[in-house]
Design an enzyme around this catalytic site. Structure first.
Site, PDB file in Angstrom:
ATOM      1  N   PHE A 130       0.911   2.983   7.160  1.00 17.71           N
ATOM      2  CA  PHE A 130      -0.249   3.057   7.908  1.00 17.71           C
ATOM      3  C   PHE A 130      -1.386   2.925   6.761  1.00 17.71           C
ATOM      4  CE2 PHE A 130      -3.707   6.200   8.638  1.00 17.71           C
ATOM      5  CZ  PHE A 130      -4.314   5.665   9.859  1.00 17.71           C
TER       6      PHE A 130
ATOM      7  N   ARG B 112      -8.579   7.358  -6.306  1.00 17.37           N
ATOM      8  CA  ARG B 112     -10.129   7.814  -6.151  1.00 17.37           C
ATOM      9  C   ARG B 112     -10.323   8.020  -4.609  1.00 17.37           C
ATOM     10  NH1 ARG B 112     -13.129   3.585  -7.686  1.00 17.37           N
ATOM     11  NH2 ARG B 112     -11.821   3.408  -9.606  1.00 17.37           N
ATOM     12  N   GLU B 113     -10.040   6.971  -3.914  1.00 12.22           N
ATOM     13  CA  GLU B 113     -10.237   6.930  -2.576  1.00 12.22           C
ATOM     14  C   GLU B 113      -9.452   7.843  -1.656  1.00 12.22           C
ATOM     15  OE1 GLU B 113     -10.607   2.119  -2.941  1.00 12.22           O
ATOM     16  OE2 GLU B 113      -8.719   3.112  -1.789  1.00 12.22           O
ATOM     17  N   GLN B 114      -8.350   8.287  -2.303  1.00 15.19           N
ATOM     18  CA  GLN B 114      -7.587   9.353  -1.256  1.00 15.19           C
ATOM     19  C   GLN B 114      -8.371  10.601  -1.671  1.00 15.19           C
ATOM     20  OE1 GLN B 114      -3.599   9.163  -0.427  1.00 15.19           O
ATOM     21  NE2 GLN B 114      -3.357   7.269  -1.492  1.00 15.19           N
TER      22      GLN B 114
ATOM     23  N   SER C  44      -6.816   3.652  -5.571  1.00 12.16           N
ATOM     24  CA  SER C  44      -6.272   4.384  -4.327  1.00 12.16           C
ATOM     25  C   SER C  44      -6.403   5.810  -4.643  1.00 12.16           C
ATOM     26  CB  SER C  44      -4.826   4.083  -4.073  1.00 12.16           C
ATOM     27  OG  SER C  44      -4.143   4.818  -3.069  1.00 12.16           O
TER      28      SER C  44
ATOM     29  N   HIS D  65       0.876  -1.394  -0.062  1.00 15.32           N
ATOM     30  CA  HIS D  65      -0.049   0.141  -0.173  1.00 15.32           C
ATOM     31  C   HIS D  65       0.872   1.227  -0.012  1.00 15.32           C
ATOM     32  CE1 HIS D  65      -3.096  -3.120   1.104  1.00 15.32           C
ATOM     33  NE2 HIS D  65      -3.922  -2.005   0.990  1.00 15.32           N
TER      34      HIS D  65
HETATM   35  N1  GUN Z   1      -6.800   3.551   1.918  1.00 19.53           N
HETATM   36  C1  GUN Z   1      -7.581   3.461   0.967  1.00 19.53           C
HETATM   37  N2  GUN Z   1      -6.648   3.169  -0.267  1.00 19.53           N
HETATM   38  C2  GUN Z   1      -5.420   3.376   0.628  1.00 19.53           C
HETATM   39  C3  GUN Z   1      -4.116   3.179  -0.032  1.00 19.53           C
HETATM   40  O1  GUN Z   1      -4.051   3.017  -1.139  1.00 19.53           O
HETATM   41  N3  GUN Z   1      -3.279   3.516   0.764  1.00 19.53           N
HETATM   42  C4  GUN Z   1      -3.228   3.494   2.195  1.00 19.53           C
HETATM   43  N4  GUN Z   1      -2.451   3.562   2.935  1.00 19.53           N
HETATM   44  N5  GUN Z   1      -4.571   3.541   2.629  1.00 19.53           N
HETATM   45  C5  GUN Z   1      -5.598   3.410   1.814  1.00 19.53           C
END
Ligand code: GUN
Length: 174
Positions: A119, A86-88, A84, A67
């Site tokens: 983390f 999109r989520e961030q 990742s 990650h």
């Molecule tokens: N939470 C959702 N996606 C990610 C990611 O790509 N990395 C980390 N560290 N937390 C996440």
């Protein structure tokens, strides 16, 4: 996408579609494919999670190490996976000011130094205001407990990614 479609996928297609359910761990999708057919989305999810749970600690830590840091260098460089990113972005981590970015970078570095993996937090269930506090809180925890918590976050991320891929109909299951 319905389960009939999922169960009809050949190996390459399945890994293309589900290869990033666990961040940068297509090997897990590759192993899960062998367990088909899946009765419903819960069954599919169960196989992803069972693979994670069955790994030795070194493998579980390896998953975490795949990650990227939240709001880290890869975000700056534009090298995140689409999921990742999109989520961030959804959590507001792409619009931090310089002081917030620095604070998070320091906490991420402390966390990595203490536990030996980055983390991980299901960013879609959090936001930019909550992340530093949660990181600081988890920094204080015993390593064995923190490994369990971090793997729980990997599963939350995976559940949300699977729901995105399967859609509401897939989630409800037949
Ligand atoms: N939470 C959702 N996606 C990610 C990611 O790509 N990395 C980390 N560290 N937390 C996440």
């Amino acid at each position: 996408m319905d389960m009939e479609k999922v169960n009809s996928m050949d190996f390459g297609e399945f890994v293309d579609v589900f290869g990033n359910v666990v961040e940068r761990c297509p090997l897990i999708a590759a192993a899960v494919w062998s367990q088909r057919p899946f009765s419903n989305s819960e069954d599919l999810e169960k196989h992803f999670f069972a693979f994670i749970d069955a790994l030795p600690q070194s493998g579980q830590e390896g998953i975490l190490r795949c990650h990227p840091d939240l709001a880290g260098r890869e975000l700056q460089q534009g090298t995140l996976t689409a999921e990742s990113r999109r989520e961030q972005r959804g959590a507001g981590l792409m619009s931090l000011d310089a002081a917030e970015r620095l604070r998070l970078a320091e906490l991420n570095a402390q966390y990595r130094a203490r536990f030996g993996f980055p983390f991980v937090l299901a960013a879609r269930l959090s936001d930019r205001a909550a992340v530093p506090g949660e990181l600081a809180r988890r920094l204080q925890r015993p390593p064995a407990e923190e490994l369990r918590t971090a793997l729980g976050e990997v599963k939350k991320i995976g559940r949300l990614r699977l729901a995105d891929l399967l859609g509401a109909a897939g989630l409800a299951g037949p």
